[in-house]
Structure formats: C-alpha cells, structure tokens
Design an enzyme around this catalytic site. Structure first.
Site, PDB file in Angstrom:
ATOM      1  N   SER A 159     -11.083 -13.768 -57.394  1.00  0.00           N
ATOM      2  CA  SER A 159     -11.748 -14.481 -56.310  1.00  0.00           C
ATOM      3  C   SER A 159     -12.934 -13.665 -55.787  1.00  0.00           C
ATOM      4  CB  SER A 159     -10.729 -14.806 -55.209  1.00  0.00           C
ATOM      5  OG  SER A 159     -11.231 -15.748 -54.298  1.00  0.00           O
ATOM      6  N   ASP A 286      -8.936 -25.755 -59.142  1.00  0.00           N
ATOM      7  CA  ASP A 286      -8.937 -24.736 -58.086  1.00  0.00           C
ATOM      8  C   ASP A 286      -9.447 -25.362 -56.788  1.00  0.00           C
ATOM      9  OD1 ASP A 286      -9.685 -22.558 -56.349  1.00  0.00           O
ATOM     10  OD2 ASP A 286      -9.721 -21.239 -58.095  1.00  0.00           O
ATOM     11  N   HIS A 315      -5.766 -21.547 -57.614  1.00  0.00           N
ATOM     12  CA  HIS A 315      -6.571 -20.383 -57.247  1.00  0.00           C
ATOM     13  C   HIS A 315      -5.711 -19.131 -57.310  1.00  0.00           C
ATOM     14  CE1 HIS A 315     -10.128 -18.515 -55.453  1.00  0.00           C
ATOM     15  NE2 HIS A 315      -9.294 -17.789 -54.726  1.00  0.00           N
TER      16      HIS A 315
END
Length: 340
Positions: A159, A286, A315
């Site tokens: 991320s 996601d 995610h």
C-alpha cells in the site's frame, strides 16, 4: 515486461468480495514472529525502529549474535535480505508483514521489517511524520543494511509502503545501490490523488474513517511535543485524506498542498525509471484503489516492471483458497518472484 495474465490467484469461497478479502485477514489472521528490534538513529536526530527476523534451518533459527548497534555491524551475510515497508498506520506486526516474514525466513531469507516514523509504538522526535514519498528514510535503511554486510537485498512494500518502494527504486534508476536486486509491491495506490477520492466513496468510507481516527491520535501526540507548530483543534473538520494532507502532511513535509503532495509522490510517475526486476500486484476488487492504479497499457511498455492484476484479493489481503501451513497466496507469489 508483458502484463501477467491471467493471474493464478483464487480466493476462498467464503470470502467472495474485496471487502471480506481485506477485512477478514486484517482482523482475524494471527501470525507470530520473534523479532529482534534495533533502533537506528537518523541524521536529523530522530530514529527508526527496525525489526529483524533471521533465516531458519528446519525448525531452528540460525545462530546469530545479538543485534548490534549501528557502530558494530554484523559480519557479511550469506543469506539474502528482504526489507519490508508496511502500509498507512501499519507496523511490522501487521499480519500481511508478519506472514511474509515468517514465510521468507522459512525459505532462507533474512528479513528487516522497518517501522515508519511514529509507527513503532513510540512517537518520533521530530515534527515530521512519514508519508508516501519519504524515500530518504527507506534509503537510510537500505544503506544501513548494506553496512551490515548484505550483498543481495530485495524490497517488498504494501500500500503506502508499496508506493514508497516503487518511488525509491524509480527515482534512483541505475543509481540504485547494486546490492538491491528485486522489488515486489502489493496493493499500491500508484495514483495518490485518484485513490484519495476512491476511498471517499461508498463502503470504502469505513476504511477512511478508521485511518483518520488513527491519524488523529498521531496528531494529538505530536501536538504535545510541538504545541506551537501543530494543532488538533477542529480536527472534526478533517473528513477526507485530502483534508488531512492539506492540513498536516503537505505543510509538515514541504509541499504546497495535498495536490502538490500527490503529484510529486505518486509512484506511477517513477515506474519508467525502474532498472531492476519489479513485480506490482493490485487486485481489481481492491476497495481502496482507483482505476488509475491498473495501467495495463503502461505495463506492456516497461522493460523491468511486471504487473499482475488479479480479479480478486482485496487490499493487502490475498488469502489462499487452499492455504498450506497458513501461507497466503501473496507470500507464495513473492517468494516465487524473488527466487526466479
């Protein structure tokens, strides 16, 4: 490199959408890693807390000396090293990091999971926090590992940490330290501005509110150290990432505003500069990523970057439909890429 399609990822039947594939691993997965912590003092009189885990032989950890100070580096290591960068408001204990560390150490890798400033359980000393493009800190960690004697280093980021990793290797290009051989990034907001809008829509606002609560606690903690320079007053007016980044991230880190911060630090701008084999994996379901984070046409043009966009995964999720010893697909996929 060509776009990798189709992806081999298949989710468990009971986790049928991106939200379940995101939330269930985050809340219910338990992974224990016996880290050894080392504090790295930075040139600006701050610190980064580094969590080490070493390669295993069978069920036994290799004999290693206690983690030394920065002034007493370890001997040259025969094992390859992986440096892991966590996501927004994460740390080295997050299941996606700990699961990867456990899997890699079982297959002959040393691991260094570093905690961004303010993320190790203790507030950092300086006014600055961390942000999506703070590659100076990642470079300092890489150089520190090289000083320990590691000659074969790979990077894995998740991320925000994935964006940081890609920006780092892309902006340095062929000037990247030769010891850094490969990189893998999962669930990357390649376009920060577009993704900041995406998380403000529909059910994804649940994640947004959670992040903003965590960030508020950081602001309050920082305010105690620098009451004249940062204020949590009227924080209730911060309702989006753009609000937070306009009020805090941008001014604290030298950007004009949130849009300037997003424009300068979105890793999609740096992909063409990447000079080492790199794998980017973004699940199409996601809930935090915008359509701009799946640049299929660009993927086919880049000589060193592989992109894989599974239909499922959530995610930082990617739970396996048929896990072996609790291993997630993302961990198997990263190991296969690093050893190919």
């Amino acid at each position: 490199m060509p776009l990798i399609e189709p992806s081999s990822y298949r989710p468990p039947a009971r986790l049928w959408n991106g939200h379940l594939q995101t939330i269930v691993p985050s809340l219910f997965r338990r992974v224990t890693v016996n880290y050894l912590r080392e504090r790295l003092e930075t040139p600006d009189d701050d610190f980064l807390d580094l969590d080490w885990a070493f390669a295993l032989v069978g069920s036994r950890q290799l004999a290693v000396a206690p983690v030394p100070t920065a002034n007493r580096p370890l001997p040259t290591k025969d094992c390859p090293l992986v440096i892991l960068s966590h996501g927004l408001e994460g740390d080295s204990s997050r299941p996606y990091v700990a699961g990867m560390v456990r899997h890699l150490t079982q297959h002959g890798f040393d691991c260094l999971a570093w905690n961004f400033r303010s993320c190790s359980g203790e507030m950092n000393r300086q006014l600055r926090f961390y942000h999506s493009g703070a590659t100076d800190d990642l470079n300092y960690v890489v150089q520190f590992a090289i000083g320990k004697g590691y000659k074969n280093i790979s990077l894995i980021g998740y991320s925000l940490g994935g964006n940081l990793t890609l920006k780092y290797i892309g902006e340095r290009g062929h000037a990247l330290p030769g010891e850094v051989k490969k990189a893998v990034a999962f669930s990357v907001p390649l376009d920060l501005a577009a993704s900041s809008v995406m998380i403000d829509r529909g059910f994804s606002r649940v994640y947004l509110r959670r992040f903003l609560r965590h960030l508020q606690a950081k602001v309050v903690g920082k305010e105690k150290l620098f009451p004249e320079k940062i204020s949590s007053k009227d924080y209730r007016r911060v309702r989006t990432f753009a609000d937070f980044d306009d009020r805090y991230t941008a001014p604290l880190h030298g950007f004009r505003n949130a849009q300037d911060y997003y424009q300068q630090n979105s890793s999609i701008r740096f992909l063409r500069g990447i000079a080492i084999p790199t794998l980017i994996i973004n699940a199409k379901n996601d809930p935090l990523l915008a359509p701009e984070c799946y640049p299929e046409n660009l993927a086919r043009e880049l000589p060193n970057v592989y992109m894989e966009f599974p239909e499922q995964g959530g995610h930082c999720g990617f739970p396996s439909s048929d896990p072996v010893n609790g291993v997630y697909w993302s961990e198997q996929r990263a190991l296969a890429f690093l050893t190919s």
